[in-house]
Design an enzyme around this catalytic site. Structure first.
Site, PDB file in Angstrom:
ATOM      1  CG  ASN A  91      -1.575   1.329   1.489  1.00 59.42           C
ATOM      2  OD1 ASN A  91      -2.415   1.779   0.706  1.00 59.42           O
ATOM      3  ND2 ASN A  91      -1.191   1.986   2.580  1.00 59.42           N
ATOM      4  CB  SER A 142      -3.268  -0.037  -8.829  1.00 59.29           C
ATOM      5  OG  SER A 142      -2.903   0.617 -10.024  1.00 59.29           O
ATOM      6  CE1 TYR A 156       0.183   7.451  -6.458  1.00 56.59           C
ATOM      7  CE2 TYR A 156      -1.604   7.925  -7.988  1.00 56.59           C
ATOM      8  CZ  TYR A 156      -1.154   7.359  -6.811  1.00 56.59           C
ATOM      9  OH  TYR A 156      -2.031   6.679  -5.995  1.00 56.59           O
ATOM     10  CE  LYS A 160       0.076   3.868  -6.791  1.00 60.90           C
ATOM     11  NZ  LYS A 160       0.247   2.895  -5.701  1.00 60.90           N
ATOM     12  CB  VAL A 187      -9.578   6.813  -0.208  1.00 63.82           C
ATOM     13  CG1 VAL A 187      -9.805   6.472   1.256  1.00 63.82           C
ATOM     14  CG2 VAL A 187      -9.941   5.621  -1.096  1.00 63.82           C
ATOM     15  CB  THR A 189      -5.864   9.323   2.233  1.00 55.67           C
ATOM     16  OG1 THR A 189      -5.590   9.782   0.891  1.00 55.67           O
ATOM     17  CG2 THR A 189      -6.688   8.040   2.180  1.00 55.67           C
TER      18      THR A 189
END
Length: 257
Positions: A91, A142, A156, A160, A187, A189
Site C-alpha cells: 500500500n 494501484s 505517479y 501505477k 479516498v 486520505t
C-alpha cells in the site's frame, strides 16, 4: 511456534487505507505486521487492531519500504513472531515529484519508482517463499491514474501503470499465489489533502477537481477499501489473479461487505 491465525504484512500501515486494512484484517482474525515510517502511528494502529479483535496479535516495523534491509527485517519479524505469511498488502506510495514530465530530474523520477514500484518488487520477492507455502494473496494498491493520465502527476501515473503490469506478470509466473491490483477509489486520505493544497504543484484544473471531490462529498472513508482489502486477503478468487480491478467493479462485489 507457527501462528494458528493467518498473518498479513501491510505497508503504509500507519494511516489511511493501510491503517484501515490492518484493523479490518484483525477483525477477520489475522495477525498483522504493520510496516511504515512513523513509529508512534504504528503503535496506535496496533492498539486499534487489538481492540478490534483481542484474539489477534500485532507487530510492527518502523522503516522505509525502499530500503531492502528494512524490508528484510519486516519479513523476518513476521516469520520469527508468527511463523507464517499468508498475505501481503503493498500500500505504501508517494505522489511526488509533481510537475510536467519534461521537467522531472532523472534522480527524482528514480526515487519515486524506488518507493512506488521497486520496493514492491523486492518485498514481494522475499515474501514469496512463505506465500507459496500458504497459497497466499498479494494485494497491490494501484490507482485510476494507472489508466487515466493526470496532468502534473506523471510519475505517479507511470509507476501505477507499471505496478499493474507487474501484478499481471507475477500472477503468470507464480500460479501458487493470487495477485490483484486494486483501484481503491477516491479516498479521504492525507494524499487527497495534499492534492487540494495550494502547496501541491499541480495544474489548477486538477486541483479544482480534487477540491470538488471534498466539497461534493464523494470521497470514500478509508474503511471502505480497507474492508475490501481484508476480505480479498482472506478469500480472493484465484481466477481473478493478475487483474486490475476497481473497488466498485462487479467482480469485487463479493468482497464489499
Amino acid at each position: 511456534m507457527t501462528s494458528t491465525n493467518p498473518v498479513a504484512i501491510v505497508t503504509g500501515a500507519s494511516k489511511g487505507i493501510g491503517k484501515a486494512a490492518c484493523i479490518n484484517l484483525a477483525k477477520l482474525g489475522y495477525n498483522v505486521v504493520g510496516f511504515a515510517r512513523s513509529e508512534p502511528e504504528l503503535i496506535s494502529v496496533g492498539k486499534d487492531c487489538e481492540a478490534a479483535n483481542p484474539n489477534t496479535q500485532y507487530a510492527y516495523f518502523s522503516g522505509d519500504v525502499s530500503n531492502n534491509g528494512d524490508c528484510d527485517s519486516t519479513v523476518e519479524l513476521a516469520i520469527k513472531k508468527f511463523g507464517r505469511i499468508d498475505a501481503l498488502v503493498n500500500n505504501a506510495a508517494v505522489v511526488e515529484p509533481n510537475g510536467e514530465l519534461a521537467g522531472y530530474s532523472k534522480a527524482d523520477f528514480a526515487r519515486h519508482f524506488d518507493i512506488n514500484l521497486f520496493s514492491i518488487l523486492y518485498l514481494t520477492q522475499i515474501t514469496l517463499p512463505e506465500l507459496i507455502k500458504a497459497k497466499g494473496k498479494v494485494i497491490n494498491i494501484s490507482s485510476g491514474s494507472a489508466t487515466n493520465f493526470l496532468k502534473t502527476s506523471g510519475a505517479y501515473c507511470c509507476s501505477k501503470a507499471a505496478l499493474n503490469m507487474m501484478t499481471t506478470g507475477f500472477a503468470a509466473e507464480v500460479p501458487e499465489v493470487t495477485f490483484l491490483a486494486l483501484r481503491p477509489g477516491v479516498v479521504d486520505t492525507d494524499m487527497q489533502k495534499s492534492a487540494r493544497s495550494s502547496r501541491y504543484a499541480t495544474a489548477p484544473e486538477v486541483r479544482k477537481m480534487f477540491v470538488s471531490f471534498k466539497e461534493n462529498g464523494v470521497l470514500l472513508d478509508p474503511n471502505t477499501p480497507g474492508s475490501i482489502i481484508a476480505n480479498m486477503c482472506k478469500r480472493l478468487d484465484h481466477n481473478l489473479s493478475g487483474k486490475f480491478l476497481s473497488w466498485d467493479s462487479a467482480e469485487l462485489a463479493p468482497y464489499r461487505s
